[in-house]
Design a protein around this motif. Sequence first.
Motif, short mmCIF file in Angstrom:
data_model
loop_
_atom_site.label_atom_id
_atom_site.label_comp_id
_atom_site.label_asym_id
_atom_site.label_seq_id
_atom_site.Cartn_x
_atom_site.Cartn_y
_atom_site.Cartn_z
N GLU A 97 0.83 -1.20 0.00
CA GLU A 97 0.00 0.00 0.00
C GLU A 97 0.87 1.25 0.00
OE1 GLU A 97 -2.65 -0.38 3.27
OE2 GLU A 97 -3.37 -2.35 2.64
N GLU A 98 2.11 1.08 0.41
CA GLU A 98 3.09 2.15 0.33
C GLU A 98 4.44 1.53 -0.03
OE1 GLU A 98 3.30 5.62 2.92
OE2 GLU A 98 1.75 4.68 4.16
N CYS A 99 5.22 2.25 -0.83
CA CYS A 99 6.55 1.78 -1.20
C CYS A 99 7.53 2.94 -1.14
CB CYS A 99 6.53 1.18 -2.61
SG CYS A 99 8.13 0.52 -3.16
N VAL A 100 8.58 2.76 -0.38
CA VAL A 100 9.62 3.78 -0.24
C VAL A 100 10.92 3.20 -0.76
CG1 VAL A 100 10.88 5.28 1.36
CG2 VAL A 100 8.46 4.75 1.78
N VAL A 101 11.61 3.96 -1.60
CA VAL A 101 12.85 3.48 -2.21
C VAL A 101 13.98 4.46 -1.93
CG1 VAL A 101 14.01 2.86 -4.36
CG2 VAL A 101 11.59 2.27 -4.04
N TYR A 102 15.07 3.95 -1.44
CA TYR A 102 16.32 4.71 -1.31
C TYR A 102 17.32 4.11 -2.28
CZ TYR A 102 14.68 7.09 2.89
OH TYR A 102 13.96 7.88 3.77
N ILE A 103 18.08 4.95 -2.94
CA ILE A 103 19.04 4.46 -3.93
C ILE A 103 20.37 5.19 -3.75
CG2 ILE A 103 18.50 6.11 -5.78
CD1 ILE A 103 18.58 3.58 -7.68
N LEU A 104 21.45 4.49 -4.04
CA LEU A 104 22.79 5.05 -3.83
C LEU A 104 23.13 6.04 -4.93
CD1 LEU A 104 25.40 4.89 -2.11
CD2 LEU A 104 26.20 3.14 -3.72
N GLU A 105 23.38 7.27 -4.54
CA GLU A 105 23.82 8.29 -5.50
C GLU A 105 25.31 8.13 -5.73
OE1 GLU A 105 22.66 12.15 -4.05
OE2 GLU A 105 21.00 12.21 -5.48
N PRO A 106 25.73 7.97 -7.00
CA PRO A 106 27.15 7.73 -7.27
C PRO A 106 28.06 8.86 -6.83
CG PRO A 106 25.77 7.20 -9.18
CD PRO A 106 24.89 7.91 -8.21
N HIS A 107 27.60 10.11 -6.94
CA HIS A 107 28.49 11.24 -6.63
C HIS A 107 28.61 11.50 -5.14
CE1 HIS A 107 28.64 11.97 -10.87
NE2 HIS A 107 27.33 12.15 -10.95
N SER A 108 27.49 11.46 -4.44
CA SER A 108 27.53 11.73 -3.00
C SER A 108 27.79 10.48 -2.17
CB SER A 108 26.20 12.35 -2.56
OG SER A 108 25.14 11.42 -2.73
N HIS A 109 27.63 9.29 -2.81
CA HIS A 109 27.80 8.01 -2.11
C HIS A 109 26.85 7.89 -0.91
CE1 HIS A 109 31.31 7.23 -4.58
NE2 HIS A 109 31.80 8.40 -4.24
N ARG A 110 25.65 8.44 -1.06
CA ARG A 110 24.64 8.35 -0.01
C ARG A 110 23.41 7.65 -0.55
NH1 ARG A 110 22.95 13.93 2.29
NH2 ARG A 110 22.37 14.14 0.09
N GLU A 118 16.01 13.23 0.62
CA GLU A 118 16.44 13.01 2.00
C GLU A 118 17.30 11.74 2.08
OE1 GLU A 118 16.12 14.82 4.77
OE2 GLU A 118 15.22 16.41 3.56
N PRO A 119 18.40 11.79 2.83
CA PRO A 119 19.24 10.60 2.98
C PRO A 119 18.60 9.56 3.88
CG PRO A 119 20.05 12.36 4.38
CD PRO A 119 18.94 12.95 3.56
N LEU A 120 19.13 8.36 3.85
CA LEU A 120 18.61 7.27 4.68
C LEU A 120 18.76 7.62 6.15
CD1 LEU A 120 17.64 4.20 4.38
CD2 LEU A 120 19.97 3.64 5.08
N PRO A 121 17.68 7.51 6.94
CA PRO A 121 17.78 7.80 8.38
C PRO A 121 18.78 6.86 9.06
CG PRO A 121 15.48 7.67 7.69
CD PRO A 121 16.30 7.17 6.54
N MET A 122 19.47 7.37 10.04
CA MET A 122 20.51 6.59 10.70
C MET A 122 19.99 5.92 11.97
SD MET A 122 23.88 8.96 10.06
CE MET A 122 24.97 7.70 10.70
N ILE A 176 23.15 -0.89 -2.49
CA ILE A 176 22.92 0.16 -3.48
C ILE A 176 21.48 0.68 -3.43
CG2 ILE A 176 24.70 -0.72 -5.01
CD1 ILE A 176 22.42 -1.86 -6.76
N SER A 177 20.62 0.00 -2.69
CA SER A 177 19.24 0.45 -2.58
C SER A 177 18.57 -0.19 -1.38
CB SER A 177 18.46 0.12 -3.86
OG SER A 177 17.13 0.61 -3.80
#
Length: 405
Positions: A97-110, A118-122, A176-177
């Motif tokens: 019902e909800e999908c959240v995706v984080y992906i690795l940015e090659p330049h910032s390595h975040r 927004e970066p991945l919460p720590m 990477i994600s």
Amino acid sequence: MVVIVQHLLEVAYLYYRDRCRFLRPQTEAIDFASTREPATAFSNHSSCRLTRPPENNDDFVLNSEQLNAVLTLSNAESIQQLWAAARVAGMCLLPGEECVVYILEPHSHRLVNLEDNEPLPMKGVMWETFRQKSQVCSTHLDAADPLCTILRTPASIESEKKIVVCTPVLDEEAVISILLVVCPELSPRDQLKLALLQKQIVLCYRRIRTASTTPVENAITNGPNYSDAMDDNSNESILQLCESLYDQDAATLQIKIINYLQAQTCADCGFLVLVSPDNTQLVVQVIGGKALEDEIKFPADGNVFSSVLMKRKSVTEKELTKDQLDELCRFLGVNVHTILGVPVLSRVTGNVVAIACVINKAGRKSFTAQDVVSVQHCFKYTAAVLTSTVAFKYTAAVLTSTVAY
């Protein structure tokens, strides 16, 4: 006896040190098309409604919408497009019902959620997934978990008995994600679909990263009259082809594509005519299932393929003269009864960057409009990895010759 007592003492110590971890149930890794799903870590808050994966994949089937969602990943030409395609595919493949995706940015390595950058919460479930490099699921979110502000309806997780499934996408050992889905449950088939999605993201991410470091143009797409009217069997076949193309050298990659085109069009033979970056030279490296020891090069003008380059339209034997057919016979070393040449156009410049050719349709029949669609359908999903691989080889050759000079 001493060994048994020692073993019991060790077990008692482990139980006393971390009772929840000691009693945590284990799930088997899923093997789908050589993809292994990460182990699942169960949240200490409560157990997850994850069922045991099936022992075989015989009943694993994607419907047309799900196939198209997975194949769309192969069309992504940037990290932003891959992130968007992964999000759509996650919602389509899984009962989420909800999908959240984080992906690795090659330049910032975040790891970044590109919806709001927004970066991945720590801390929280997502951070545990990243830290453990394994799937984490929970039926409860702590009030301090950042997911409570990221999700639209975090309160429904407990009130409606839903689960949060957070899965890492690993390229070797690197995350990477991160894929997070809120759903009522996750069935064995859903786990297989999730494993497939993970693999596709890895393959597409590698391809985009390779292309981004290659200065030679690599964007290729279908012709202007492309049709999406393909059946599920064709989509499954192209999905299998896409999975097999990554981490291949240019010749092996071309052989696999040519074999696919031959099967789809019932042709006896096939080959790809690659156009040099400056559009002055044509190159053939593979004919049929054989890579040539010495690639064939000839000028772009004054040959049987010149009309395809200029008009950017498919050509058959009906548009060729007898001299041109004879030229093809000498070029290929076989008698040519029927031929289909389909241009592949650059999405950036609109120029022809390759010509896909199949010859001698079974029964000496002429190739049809549906054969043109089959060829275009193939290159809609394989062109990016083909051109990036060929471009990488070209760049390496140029660098080698420059150093030698």
